[in-house]
Design a protein around this motif. Structure first.
Motif, PDB file in Angstrom:
ATOM      1  N   LEU A   1       0.851  -1.210   0.000  1.00  0.00           N
ATOM      2  CA  LEU A   1       0.000   0.000   0.000  1.00  0.00           C
ATOM      3  C   LEU A   1       0.876   1.244   0.000  1.00  0.00           C
ATOM      4  CD1 LEU A   1      -2.497  -1.506   2.515  1.00  0.00           C
ATOM      5  CD2 LEU A   1      -3.253  -0.528   0.355  1.00  0.00           C
ATOM      6  N   ASP A   2       1.985   1.201   0.726  1.00  0.00           N
ATOM      7  CA  ASP A   2       2.935   2.333   0.739  1.00  0.00           C
ATOM      8  C   ASP A   2       3.445   2.609  -0.676  1.00  0.00           C
ATOM      9  OD1 ASP A   2       2.730   2.551   3.463  1.00  0.00           O
ATOM     10  OD2 ASP A   2       4.596   1.495   3.912  1.00  0.00           O
ATOM     11  N   TYR A   3       3.735   1.521  -1.396  1.00  0.00           N
ATOM     12  CA  TYR A   3       4.280   1.652  -2.757  1.00  0.00           C
ATOM     13  C   TYR A   3       3.357   2.505  -3.632  1.00  0.00           C
ATOM     14  CZ  TYR A   3       6.507   0.310  -7.151  1.00  0.00           C
ATOM     15  OH  TYR A   3       7.166   0.340  -8.358  1.00  0.00           O
ATOM     16  N   LEU A   4       2.035   2.362  -3.386  1.00  0.00           N
ATOM     17  CA  LEU A   4       1.060   3.123  -4.190  1.00  0.00           C
ATOM     18  C   LEU A   4       0.546   4.376  -3.458  1.00  0.00           C
ATOM     19  CD1 LEU A   4      -0.845   0.128  -5.795  1.00  0.00           C
ATOM     20  CD2 LEU A   4       0.682   1.702  -6.929  1.00  0.00           C
ATOM     21  N   ASN A   5       1.160   4.663  -2.325  1.00  0.00           N
ATOM     22  CA  ASN A   5       0.805   5.871  -1.552  1.00  0.00           C
ATOM     23  C   ASN A   5      -0.662   5.914  -1.124  1.00  0.00           C
ATOM     24  OD1 ASN A   5       3.320   7.181  -1.574  1.00  0.00           O
ATOM     25  ND2 ASN A   5       2.963   7.745  -3.720  1.00  0.00           N
ATOM     26  N   VAL A   6      -1.214   4.768  -0.722  1.00  0.00           N
ATOM     27  CA  VAL A   6      -2.630   4.771  -0.325  1.00  0.00           C
ATOM     28  C   VAL A   6      -2.836   4.291   1.119  1.00  0.00           C
ATOM     29  CG1 VAL A   6      -3.637   4.611  -2.641  1.00  0.00           C
ATOM     30  CG2 VAL A   6      -3.029   2.508  -1.437  1.00  0.00           C
ATOM     31  N   THR A   7      -1.747   4.010   1.825  1.00  0.00           N
ATOM     32  CA  THR A   7      -1.854   3.429   3.177  1.00  0.00           C
ATOM     33  C   THR A   7      -2.794   4.228   4.072  1.00  0.00           C
ATOM     34  OG1 THR A   7       0.413   2.723   2.896  1.00  0.00           O
ATOM     35  CG2 THR A   7      -0.470   2.577   5.130  1.00  0.00           C
ATOM     36  N   ASN A   8      -2.672   5.536   4.042  1.00  0.00           N
ATOM     37  CA  ASN A   8      -3.478   6.352   4.969  1.00  0.00           C
ATOM     38  C   ASN A   8      -4.856   6.733   4.427  1.00  0.00           C
ATOM     39  OD1 ASN A   8      -1.410   6.311   6.831  1.00  0.00           O
ATOM     40  ND2 ASN A   8      -0.370   8.030   5.812  1.00  0.00           N
ATOM     41  N   LYS A   9      -5.163   6.240   3.238  1.00  0.00           N
ATOM     42  CA  LYS A   9      -6.464   6.594   2.637  1.00  0.00           C
ATOM     43  C   LYS A   9      -7.485   5.465   2.792  1.00  0.00           C
ATOM     44  CE  LYS A   9      -4.130   9.480  -0.730  1.00  0.00           C
ATOM     45  NZ  LYS A   9      -3.487   9.415  -2.009  1.00  0.00           N
ATOM     46  N   VAL A  10      -7.032   4.319   3.280  1.00  0.00           N
ATOM     47  CA  VAL A  10      -7.924   3.155   3.432  1.00  0.00           C
ATOM     48  C   VAL A  10      -8.362   3.056   4.893  1.00  0.00           C
ATOM     49  CG1 VAL A  10      -7.975   0.609   3.327  1.00  0.00           C
ATOM     50  CG2 VAL A  10      -6.807   1.914   1.524  1.00  0.00           C
ATOM     51  N   ASP A  11      -9.631   2.636   5.129  1.00  0.00           N
ATOM     52  CA  ASP A  11     -10.100   2.371   6.498  1.00  0.00           C
ATOM     53  C   ASP A  11      -9.940   0.873   6.762  1.00  0.00           C
ATOM     54  OD1 ASP A  11     -11.468   4.858   5.717  1.00  0.00           O
ATOM     55  OD2 ASP A  11     -12.315   4.678   7.731  1.00  0.00           O
ATOM     56  N   TYR A  12      -9.183   0.524   7.787  1.00  0.00           N
ATOM     57  CA  TYR A  12      -8.900  -0.896   8.014  1.00  0.00           C
ATOM     58  C   TYR A  12      -9.904  -1.521   8.981  1.00  0.00           C
ATOM     59  CZ  TYR A  12      -4.797   0.509   5.559  1.00  0.00           C
ATOM     60  OH  TYR A  12      -3.982   1.016   4.591  1.00  0.00           O
ATOM     61  N   VAL A  13     -10.340  -2.727   8.630  1.00  0.00           N
ATOM     62  CA  VAL A  13     -11.246  -3.482   9.511  1.00  0.00           C
ATOM     63  C   VAL A  13     -10.616  -4.855   9.722  1.00  0.00           C
ATOM     64  CG1 VAL A  13     -13.391  -2.274   8.911  1.00  0.00           C
ATOM     65  CG2 VAL A  13     -12.616  -4.142   7.459  1.00  0.00           C
ATOM     66  N   GLU A  14     -10.815  -5.415  10.931  1.00  0.00           N
ATOM     67  CA  GLU A  14     -10.173  -6.698  11.224  1.00  0.00           C
ATOM     68  C   GLU A  14     -11.120  -7.861  10.985  1.00  0.00           C
ATOM     69  OE1 GLU A  14      -8.137  -7.228  14.914  1.00  0.00           O
ATOM     70  OE2 GLU A  14      -6.630  -5.735  14.399  1.00  0.00           O
ATOM     71  N   GLY A  15     -10.530  -8.959  10.522  1.00  0.00           N
ATOM     72  CA  GLY A  15     -11.309 -10.168  10.300  1.00  0.00           C
ATOM     73  C   GLY A  15     -10.412 -11.204   9.659  1.00  0.00           C
ATOM     74  N   ASP A  16     -10.948 -12.392   9.459  1.00  0.00           N
ATOM     75  CA  ASP A  16     -10.158 -13.466   8.864  1.00  0.00           C
ATOM     76  C   ASP A  16     -11.084 -14.302   8.000  1.00  0.00           C
ATOM     77  OD1 ASP A  16      -8.756 -16.061   8.552  1.00  0.00           O
ATOM     78  OD2 ASP A  16      -7.288 -15.102   9.878  1.00  0.00           O
TER      79      ASP A  16
END
Ligand code: NAP
Ligand code: G4F
Length: 325
Positions: free
Chosen positions: A44-59
């Motif tokens: 995600l860092d490579y595409l500069n989007v890490t801070n633009k996504v909302d992360y949710v946990e699950g499996d």
């Protein structure tokens, strides 16, 4: 109001490219991550989007986590990209591969059926399902399946359950049957990235050889960034359907190796490549070549990056990673 999408497999190769694409379209993007003590956001860092996504946990192995997520988010679209996606590993970890790749999509489909039936669902299906089958040398939506690995078998189940929930419950579900697609953030175990990484290290004198398995296998290789557009387009159609996505060109691993070495000025690549049986598979898929006419006609989709260009992009990115200009 902007649309929302949940992407599973957000930390892999396709997840970041799709997130970037959807964010540019104005989507709110949720990314499913497993609980890690130290998650790896480098793609995600490579595409500069890490801070633009909302992360949710699950499996994908935990049905309740997926039910709760869909019940809480009610996303407009779910892109199920999560998988144990390495074919070679599926021979040694067949049960895990089946649980993640077959039952995972079933859990998501049930969650949509019970809690959010207007949510559209995209399943990351694969040309590996065709395995040995072809029609005059190519594969399209009508080609029967003959998977050659536990991975391929697990994806055939996911394909059919996706079709079945569309037919049984009227859900908007699509299978994108994608042929191999690569990029500078392709996992290092897959043959293309293994080659471009190895070639970059050889060029910089960091290693002396590149160990590979079957050089004669042929694949239809495209660029991941082109392919995520096809995923999105499938989900915007009036009716849900299944589509083959590929370039229509097939090249051998040997050709990939030749071009990669040529791009760093080495013609005699055989001096550096060692054939190592540990990288061969119990059953091989010899030749994949897409006929993506349906996608071209209905979605207006076509690939933009050609094979030679793809190899060069990847070699250049790996050289840069190791500090070469
Ligand atoms: P990838 O780089 O291997 O990424 C797969 C992702 O799935 C990883 O982020 C991984 O998470 C996640 N995942 C694995 N097990 C999980 C679990 N139990 N719960 C939640 N997440 C889990 O794959 P890709 O190349 O991006 O491919 C995306 C999808 O397309 C896959 O389903 C693949 O099978 C399919 N596909 C790929 C190609 C191709 O050529 N790339 C072609 C056809 C189909 P972690 O990062 O946490 O491990
Ligand atoms: O890069 P690969 O590991 O990809 P494979 O098996 O085609 O699977 C990829 O594409 C599928 C779509 O068709 C996806 F569904 C799947 O998730 C994955 O992304 O291997 C490509 C070919 C194989 O024939 C393999 O035998 O390269 C051959 N190969 C030769 N030497 C090697 C090596 N593969 C790997 N990984 N490592 C080698 O050293």
């Amino acid at each position: 109001m902007s649309k929302s999408a949940l992407i599973t497999g957000i930390l892999g190769q396709d997840g970041p490219y799709l997130a970037d694409f959807l964010l540019r379209k104005g989507y709110k993007v949720y990314g499913l991550i497993r609980r890690y003590s130290n998650p790896n956001f480098s793609n995600l860092d490579y595409l500069n989007v890490t801070n633009k996504v909302d992360y949710v946990e699950g499996d994908m192995n935990d049905e309740a986590s997926l039910l709760n997520l869909i019940r809480g988010l009610h996303p407009d679209e779910v892109y199920n990209l999560a998988a144990q996606s390495f074919v070679k590993a599926s021979f040694e970890q067949a049960k895990l591969t089946t649980e993640v790749n077959s039952l995972g999509p079933l859990y998501l489909l049930n969650a949509i059926k019970f809690f959010s039936p207007t949510t559209k669902f995209y399943q990351a299906s694969t040309s590996e399902m065709f395995g040995l089958q072809h029609t005059n040398g190519y594969q399209d939506e009508k080609t029967p399946f003959h998977p050659r690995s536990p991975y391929g078998v697990s994806k055939v189940y996911a394909y059919w359950i996706t079709v079945n929930y569309r037919e049984s419950y009227g859900l908007f579900t699509c299978n994108g049957i994608l042929f191999n697609h690569e990029s500078p953030i392709r996992g290092i175990q897959f043959v293309t990235r293994k080659i471009t990484d190895g070639v970059a290290k050889i060029k910089l004198g960091l290693v002396k050889e590149l160990r590979l398995g079957n050089l004669e296998a042929k694949r239809d290789w495209g660029f991941a960034d082109d392919y995520v557009e096809a995923m999105y387009l499938m989900m915007q159609q009036k009716n849900p359907d299944d589509y083959v996505i590929g370039t229509g060109e097939s090249h051998s691993v040997r050709e990939f190796v030749e071009i990669a070495f040529k791009s760093i000025g080495i013609a005699d690549w055989k001096k550096y490549v060692v054939i190592d049986p540990q990288f061969k598979r119990p059953a091989e898929v010899p030749n994949l070549k897409a006929k993506a006419d349906k996608a071209r006609k209905n979605l207006g989709w076509k690939p933009k990056v050609a094979f030679d260009e793809l190899v060069e992009i990847m070699v250049k990115a790996d050289l840069k990673r190791y500090g070469s200009r």
